[in-house]
Enzyme design. Structure first.
Site, PDB file in Angstrom:
ATOM      1  N   ASP A 393      48.686  28.950 -54.069  1.00 22.75           N
ATOM      2  CA  ASP A 393      48.511  28.105 -55.471  1.00 22.75           C
ATOM      3  C   ASP A 393      47.286  29.041 -56.170  1.00 22.75           C
ATOM      4  O   ASP A 393      46.764  29.536 -55.602  1.00 22.75           O
ATOM      5  CB  ASP A 393      48.512  26.900 -55.472  1.00 22.75           C
ATOM      6  CG  ASP A 393      48.836  26.366 -56.673  1.00 22.75           C
ATOM      7  OD1 ASP A 393      49.167  27.463 -58.097  1.00 22.75           O
ATOM      8  OD2 ASP A 393      49.225  25.002 -56.768  1.00 22.75           O
ATOM      9  N   GLU A 396      47.231  33.591 -59.783  1.00 21.10           N
ATOM     10  CA  GLU A 396      46.641  34.934 -60.817  1.00 21.10           C
ATOM     11  C   GLU A 396      45.659  35.442 -60.815  1.00 21.10           C
ATOM     12  O   GLU A 396      45.905  37.129 -60.850  1.00 21.10           O
ATOM     13  CB  GLU A 396      46.867  34.231 -61.581  1.00 21.10           C
ATOM     14  CG  GLU A 396      48.529  33.202 -62.255  1.00 21.10           C
ATOM     15  CD  GLU A 396      48.474  32.068 -62.298  1.00 21.10           C
ATOM     16  OE1 GLU A 396      47.615  30.866 -61.520  1.00 21.10           O
ATOM     17  OE2 GLU A 396      49.573  31.447 -61.514  1.00 21.10           O
ATOM     18  N   ASP A 463      53.724  26.002 -64.313  1.00 23.51           N
ATOM     19  CA  ASP A 463      53.727  24.915 -64.597  1.00 23.51           C
ATOM     20  C   ASP A 463      53.867  24.410 -65.929  1.00 23.51           C
ATOM     21  O   ASP A 463      53.923  25.209 -66.508  1.00 23.51           O
ATOM     22  CB  ASP A 463      51.727  24.495 -64.229  1.00 23.51           C
ATOM     23  CG  ASP A 463      51.330  24.377 -62.497  1.00 23.51           C
ATOM     24  OD1 ASP A 463      51.480  24.555 -61.728  1.00 23.51           O
ATOM     25  OD2 ASP A 463      50.019  24.094 -63.401  1.00 23.51           O
TER      26      ASP A 463
END
Length: 686
Positions: A393, A396, A463
């Protein structure tokens, strides 16, 4: 100004070097710099490709050095189906084997008075705008040769358009946005912007442009192909292909925000088995750890991980564990990582990248030592306990403030190399697991760049909101990710933010999302449901998110579609093998399989193909009970039938639009009659 250097055509003028060289069949790599030497980084183009001997012609009209000339006519370099013409002033025009211009640079100046585009505007095709400190703001401009051109790929953006023509895209990684800068054009070419710099791409009616906000080099790869399939396969050859999907990637995955304790997780796994619902994998999400950056279970809530793993193995359920790249400044590893230079640096202000349940800094995977470090911790605390799948997770990475000019990596400033982060983050775990002898590696990441696929990256769409508009965005995102060379893609079924399982309106959205998720590369249920619960833990959980949490009607529909996914296991395995072998996306636009059907190019996101046999028609509006569907043209001996009732009397010829019912219990899916056996028995994908 123009010369041949072994197998490349070189143009030089006023401090600029431009190289055009074959890079795989029917393709060129184009590089330019104003530095003294051409940088050596391969970036996404680090696969070994077959050598191609170029045919180079430089008309002679006066010597300009030992091997250099300034011809009146254009020089050309040809590699298979692709030819590049270079003018005496360095303007590039790319054409196919039939002489059709595919792409050409956009110049508006008076360098060449005989150029049809000669202009007093003084706009360059390759603009290196100097910046203080040494880098350039680079802009590459191309003519928009046809306003009706369609563009696909480029990664994942939160917008509903499959065709990217007319769009302005940020080339940067954010939560729910993945810049994978490979574009496939309806004109018969593909272009990889081989730049990990933060920037911008504009596909306008008047101009196509790519920008890198900090770089020393222009670098792109262009390929010609007769069909989108040809183009995408050539691209996969030069950037890499996914491994073979492991068996547990073919079925249903259960996830929520979040299972707070070992007992809670086990009870959910047991309940799936009691109800005899197929389940391949269950996820242990974030904050199962002590502190961010310690990468280990909190023994207070996970007291006997070894026993938990033994039971889940006996239930034949795989485990995925979330690992964040964040390091809390209170964690036991922070000081060591700081001293060794394993953390992302800030150019100004406090050394905090992400403020969530603590002040944290991201580890820096552009540093090979940092990759080894995080894997050593994951190996010690997870892998050695039998965990073979990781949820990477925050990949980025997600900055609390996306000031890209304020972060610096070992490889350079974020502005210059920032989009590289998710790729090397995936590489850290892939190579660590590979060294342990594991094959068929898959890890879940929230971001990707060109080439991430070869490191076992299953990308999900981040998300996102639990809304109908967000639902529509995800289909465009998934299809364009596939066209950008990322065949493993998934989404949070039901969306991530919000949604109450007791709300009838949300239940309808959830059902439609669940039906669609059955025909995605990986079928994964996740979400932060309402109302949230907090029990004094560092980060509380959302409401229940199991298939039985939504009432009996929804439960029945979900159970049916999980069973359908299970029935498709052999077919899905064949699709995964095809992706591993050729790079073909699992889910793809209709024109991928029907390139000569002009109507298939205009369908947008109203329908797509799951493999070459199944035509899927997601229901993306509330209250919808009928759907108009376009059925692509088939061979004269073939036809379309219902996936659910293939032996019924309902048979449709291709090349027509039909209206079909779409009651809440069913999403329309069609199968090619000639491929029924492949879908039912797992025949070889074509």
């Amino acid at each position: 100004m123009l010369r041949q250097d072994e197998n490349r055509l070189v143009f030089s003028h006023d401090g600029e070097q431009l190289w055009i060289e074959p890079w795989g069949p029917d393709a060129f790599r184009v590089r330019a710099t104003k530095d003294a030497r051409m940088p050596s980084e391969a970036w996404a183009l680090d696969e070994q490709v077959p050598s191609s001997q170029a045919e180079i012609k430089i008309p002679s009209s006066g010597s300009n050095g030992a091997n250099a000339t300034t011809p009146k006519e254009n020089a050309t370099i040809r590699n298979g189906k692709l030819t590049c013409s270079v003018s005496s002033r360095g303007k590039l025009v790319f054409s196919d084997q039939n002489g059709k211009t595919l792409l050409q640079e956009y110049t508006r100046n008076r360098r060449d008075l005989l150029d049809a585009k000669c202009s007093a505007l003084e706009v360059e095709a390759r603009e290196f705008k100097p910046q203080r400190g040494g880098d350039y703001h680079l802009t590459a401009r191309f003519e928009s040769l046809d306003p009706a051109e369609q563009i696909f790929g480029m990664g994942q953006y939160q917008q509903p358009f499959l065709d990217l023509k007319g769009l302005d895209l940020e080339l940067a990684q954010r939560n729910s946005q993945a810049s994978v800068p490979f574009a496939v054009s309806s004109r018969g070419y593909g272009l990889l912007w081989n730049q990990p710099a933060v920037g911008r791409a504009v596909f306008g009616k008047n101009i196509t442009s790519f920008e890198a906000y900090a770089t020393s080099t222009l670098d792109y790869w262009i390929v010609a192909g007769d069909t989108p399939r040809d183009i995408c396969r050539r691209y996969s050859d030069v950037t890499g292909k996914v491994p073979m999907m492991p068996e547990y990637g073919l079925g249903f995955w259960q996830c929520k925000l979040r299972y707070e304790t070992q007992d809670e997780l086990l009870e959910v796994a047991r309940e799936y088995r009691r109800r005899e619902i197929p389940l391949d994998l269950i996820v242990i999400d974030f904050f199962h750890w002590t502190l961010q950056g310690e990468w280990k279970f909190d023994p207070k809530y996970w007291p006997d991980v070894d026993a938990m793993m033994r039971e889940l193995k006996a239930l034949n359920i795989e485990v995925m564990v979330s690992i964040w790249p964040t390091v809390d400044n209170r964690s036991e590893n922070f000081q060591e990582m700081l001293e060794k230079g394993l953390l992302v640096r800030t150019e100004r202000g406090l050394r905090t990248n992400f403020d969530f349940e603590g002040q944290t800094v991201y580890y820096d995977p552009t540093n090979p030592e940092a990759r080894k470090y995080i894997w050593s911790k994951a190996r010690q605390n997870y892998y050695n306990k039998g965990i073979r799948c990781f949820w990477l997770d925050e990949a980025e990475p997600e900055y609390s403030v996306y000031d890209f000019d304020n972060y610096r990596y070992a490889l350079g400033p974020c502005l210059r190399v920032g989009n590289w982060y998710p790729r090397v983050h995936a590489q850290a775990f892939y190579e660590g697991m590979e060294q342990e002898g594991q094959s068929n590696i898959i890890n879940l990441l929230r971001c990707a760049w060109a080439g991430s696929q070869k490191y076992g990256a299953l990308v999900w769409s981040g998300d996102i909101a639990s809304s109908w508009s967000s639902f529509a965005d995800q289909l465009a995102a998934g299809l364009n990710m596939g066209m950008a060379g990322i065949p493993w893609w998934t989404t949070d079924i039901g969306g991530f933010h919000g949604g109450n399982p007791k709300d009838e309106a949300f239940r309808e959205l959830f059902v439609r999302w669940f039906q669609w998720g059955t025909f995605c590369p990986v079928m994964r249920l996740h979400g932060d449901r309402e109302p949230k619960r907090r029990e004094g833990l560092s980060s509380g959980s959302g409401a229940d998110n199991e298939v039985w949490s939504y009432g009996e009607e929804v439960y029945g529909i979900c159970k049916r579609y999980i069973d359908i996914r299970e029935q498709l296991r052999n077919y899905t395995r064949d699709l995964m093998a095809q992706a591993h072998k050729t790079g073909d996306p699992i889910m793809r636009p209709l024109f991928y399989d029907f390139p000569h059907d002009s109507d298939a190019w205009r369908v947008g996101t109203s329908a797509y193909m799951y493999g070459d046999a199944l035509l899927c028609c997601p229901v993306m509006e509330p209250g919808k009970r009928e759907l108009e569907v376009y059925l692509p043209v088939l061979d004269k001996d073939d036809s379309w039938v219902s996936f659910y009732e293939p032996e019924s009397a309902n048979v449709w010829n291709g090349g027509q639009r039909v209206v079909v019912p779409c009651g809440k219990e069913e999403m329309p899916v069609f199968v090619r009659k000639s491929r029924i056996r492949a879908v039912q028995a797992g025949g070889k994908a074509s």
